[in-house]
Design a protein around this motif. Structure first.
Motif, mmCIF file in Angstrom:
data_model
loop_
_atom_site.group_PDB
_atom_site.id
_atom_site.type_symbol
_atom_site.label_atom_id
_atom_site.label_comp_id
_atom_site.label_asym_id
_atom_site.label_seq_id
_atom_site.Cartn_x
_atom_site.Cartn_y
_atom_site.Cartn_z
ATOM 1 N N HIS A 79 0.815 -1.220 0.000
ATOM 2 C CA HIS A 79 0.000 0.000 0.000
ATOM 3 C C HIS A 79 0.849 1.270 0.000
ATOM 4 O O HIS A 79 0.382 2.320 -0.451
ATOM 5 N N ASP A 80 2.066 1.184 0.496
ATOM 6 C CA ASP A 80 2.933 2.376 0.453
ATOM 7 C C ASP A 80 3.219 2.781 -0.984
ATOM 8 O O ASP A 80 3.200 3.976 -1.325
ATOM 9 N N VAL A 81 3.499 1.805 -1.814
ATOM 10 C CA VAL A 81 3.730 2.095 -3.228
ATOM 11 C C VAL A 81 2.448 2.611 -3.869
ATOM 12 O O VAL A 81 2.463 3.564 -4.657
ATOM 13 N N MET A 137 -0.245 9.832 -5.058
ATOM 14 C CA MET A 137 0.340 11.164 -4.889
ATOM 15 C C MET A 137 0.922 11.689 -6.193
ATOM 16 O O MET A 137 0.801 12.876 -6.514
ATOM 17 N N ILE A 138 1.554 10.806 -6.970
ATOM 18 C CA ILE A 138 2.089 11.202 -8.268
ATOM 19 C C ILE A 138 0.956 11.652 -9.194
ATOM 20 O O ILE A 138 1.058 12.668 -9.893
ATOM 21 N N VAL A 139 -0.130 10.907 -9.172
ATOM 22 C CA VAL A 139 -1.288 11.281 -9.989
ATOM 23 C C VAL A 139 -1.798 12.667 -9.593
ATOM 24 O O VAL A 139 -2.089 13.513 -10.442
ATOM 25 N N GLY A 140 -1.893 12.906 -8.289
ATOM 26 C CA GLY A 140 -2.338 14.211 -7.810
ATOM 27 C C GLY A 140 -1.418 15.325 -8.274
ATOM 28 O O GLY A 140 -1.881 16.406 -8.687
ATOM 29 N N GLU A 141 -0.122 15.108 -8.224
ATOM 30 C CA GLU A 141 0.829 16.133 -8.644
ATOM 31 C C GLU A 141 0.724 16.410 -10.141
ATOM 32 O O GLU A 141 0.761 17.567 -10.578
ATOM 33 N N VAL A 142 0.584 15.350 -10.936
ATOM 34 C CA VAL A 142 0.463 15.532 -12.389
ATOM 35 C C VAL A 142 -0.794 16.336 -12.715
ATOM 36 O O VAL A 142 -0.771 17.251 -13.548
ATOM 37 N N ALA A 165 4.170 8.292 -18.416
ATOM 38 C CA ALA A 165 5.591 8.662 -18.348
ATOM 39 C C ALA A 165 6.082 8.795 -16.907
ATOM 40 O O ALA A 165 7.299 8.896 -16.678
ATOM 41 N N SER A 166 5.182 8.775 -15.950
ATOM 42 C CA SER A 166 5.585 8.916 -14.548
ATOM 43 C C SER A 166 6.181 7.605 -14.039
ATOM 44 O O SER A 166 5.883 6.516 -14.554
ATOM 45 N N TYR A 167 7.000 7.738 -12.997
ATOM 46 C CA TYR A 167 7.690 6.546 -12.491
ATOM 47 C C TYR A 167 7.701 6.569 -10.968
ATOM 48 O O TYR A 167 7.978 7.594 -10.343
ATOM 49 N N VAL A 168 7.351 5.440 -10.402
ATOM 50 C CA VAL A 168 7.406 5.239 -8.950
ATOM 51 C C VAL A 168 8.116 3.916 -8.696
ATOM 52 O O VAL A 168 7.695 2.876 -9.210
ATOM 53 N N GLU A 169 9.182 3.972 -7.942
ATOM 54 C CA GLU A 169 9.877 2.719 -7.598
ATOM 55 C C GLU A 169 8.985 1.873 -6.696
ATOM 56 O O GLU A 169 8.251 2.405 -5.861
ATOM 57 N N PRO A 170 9.049 0.568 -6.831
ATOM 58 C CA PRO A 170 9.825 -0.267 -7.770
ATOM 59 C C PRO A 170 9.012 -0.693 -8.988
ATOM 60 O O PRO A 170 9.299 -1.734 -9.586
ATOM 61 N N LEU A 171 7.997 0.091 -9.339
ATOM 62 C CA LEU A 171 7.167 -0.265 -10.487
ATOM 63 C C LEU A 171 7.973 -0.164 -11.782
ATOM 64 O O LEU A 171 8.854 0.694 -11.901
ATOM 65 N N PRO A 172 7.668 -1.005 -12.743
ATOM 66 C CA PRO A 172 8.346 -0.878 -14.041
ATOM 67 C C PRO A 172 7.880 0.393 -14.741
ATOM 68 O O PRO A 172 6.784 0.901 -14.493
ATOM 69 N N HIS A 173 8.724 0.932 -15.579
ATOM 70 C CA HIS A 173 8.367 2.129 -16.336
ATOM 71 C C HIS A 173 7.130 1.860 -17.201
ATOM 72 O O HIS A 173 7.012 0.799 -17.821
#
Length: 283
Positions: free
Chosen positions: A169-171, A177-182, A226-234
């Motif tokens: 759930h942390d990922v 959060m990345i979605v919100g920023e975009v 195009a966004s990236y969050v570790e450890p998800l694949p690009h």
């Protein structure tokens, strides 16, 4: 000490005012004026009236700031002028005024924080469904009066449950959060964006036709991919979009249902795509 104590000032004024007739009589006798009953009685009566007037005027001046504070407090729910009152002196009324202003300022700050918390999704920083529901009717009315288009984008993350299950759930929270920023970086100041479900988002676009909304949704789709969050694949962060343009008198729930239908068509078509559902206009 006298400047800091309202009670001391009132006692002093009262004491002096009460003794004005006596002082006047003593001066009258010292200067050898006539001592017959009528002039003495007239002097005492006049001195008493003068002393009383001086006492009442002084006390009114002392407590006038308290009156102003009381009036401002009574109007506080509609008028915040109490926060602008300037206290004068160092007595008890000045202390009460300063403390009251300080407490009300704290209340104002707390109210703003609570309102922000009540209308904002803490994870993404976007608005929540409640706030969006409150704002959209006004925007629709404004758009109809100005004869301007208004469009809605509904989207959600593809296979978001798998991200939580496979990576934790942390990922998943980081993805949200990345979605919100975009979204915040991509929209205009007058656009509205809200997280209305677990992984579902809604964007309201005033002064925007359905065709323009499709282009905005496509830019968002590409930005998410195009966004990236570790450890998800690009390229793992993808979203499916449903886009609609509001019709005359159409309520938010009707808009969301149409957009939801378009969104599920995008899911069925393979996800990570934008599909519009527009009502055909009569010729």
């Amino acid at each position: 000490m006298l400047q800091r104590s309202l009670i001391a000032k009132i006692f002093l004024v009262s004491f002096l005012s009460v003794h004005v007739p006596l002082i006047a009589l003593i001066l009258h006798l010292l200067f050898g004026f006539e001592t017959s009953p009528v002039p003495v009685f007239a002097l005492i009566l006049a001195a008493t009236l003068i002393g009383t007037a001086i006492c009442l005027f002084a006390i009114w001046r002392f407590i006038r700031p308290l009156h102003h504070l009381a009036v401002a407090l009574k109007k506080y729910p509609e008028d915040k002028s109490v926060l602008k009152i300037q206290s004068s002196g160092n007595d008890e009324i000045a202390i009460v005024t300063d403390v009251t202003k300080s407490m009300l300022m704290q209340v104002e700050e707390l109210t703003k924080k609570l309102k922000h918390q009540a209308t904002t999704d803490f994870l993404t920083g976007l608005a929540n469904r409640r706030w969006l529901t409150e704002q959209v009717p006004g925007l629709q009315s404004q758009a109809e009066r100005a004869n301007e288009p208004l469009s809605v984008i509904l989207f959600d993350l593809d296979n978001f449950k798998h991200i939580n299950d496979d990576y934790g759930h942390d990922v998943g929270d980081n993805v949200l959060m990345i979605v919100g920023e975009v979204v915040k970086d991509s929209l205009r100041p007058y656009d509205l964006a809200a997280r209305i479900g677990g992984e579902e988002f809604c964007i309201v676009l005033p002064r925007t036709s359905g065709e323009s909304a499709l282009k905005i949704a496509e830019r968002l789709r590409a930005a998410f991919q195009a966004s990236y969050v570790e450890p998800l694949p690009h390229g793992r962060i993808t979203c499916s979009f449903g886009v609609v343009q509001a019709g005359p008198g159409e309520r938010l729930q009707q808009l969301l249902r149409r957009a939801d239908t378009a969104l599920y068509r995008a899911k069925d078509a393979g996800r990570n795509r934008v599909i519009g559902a527009f009502v055909e206009k009569n010729p």
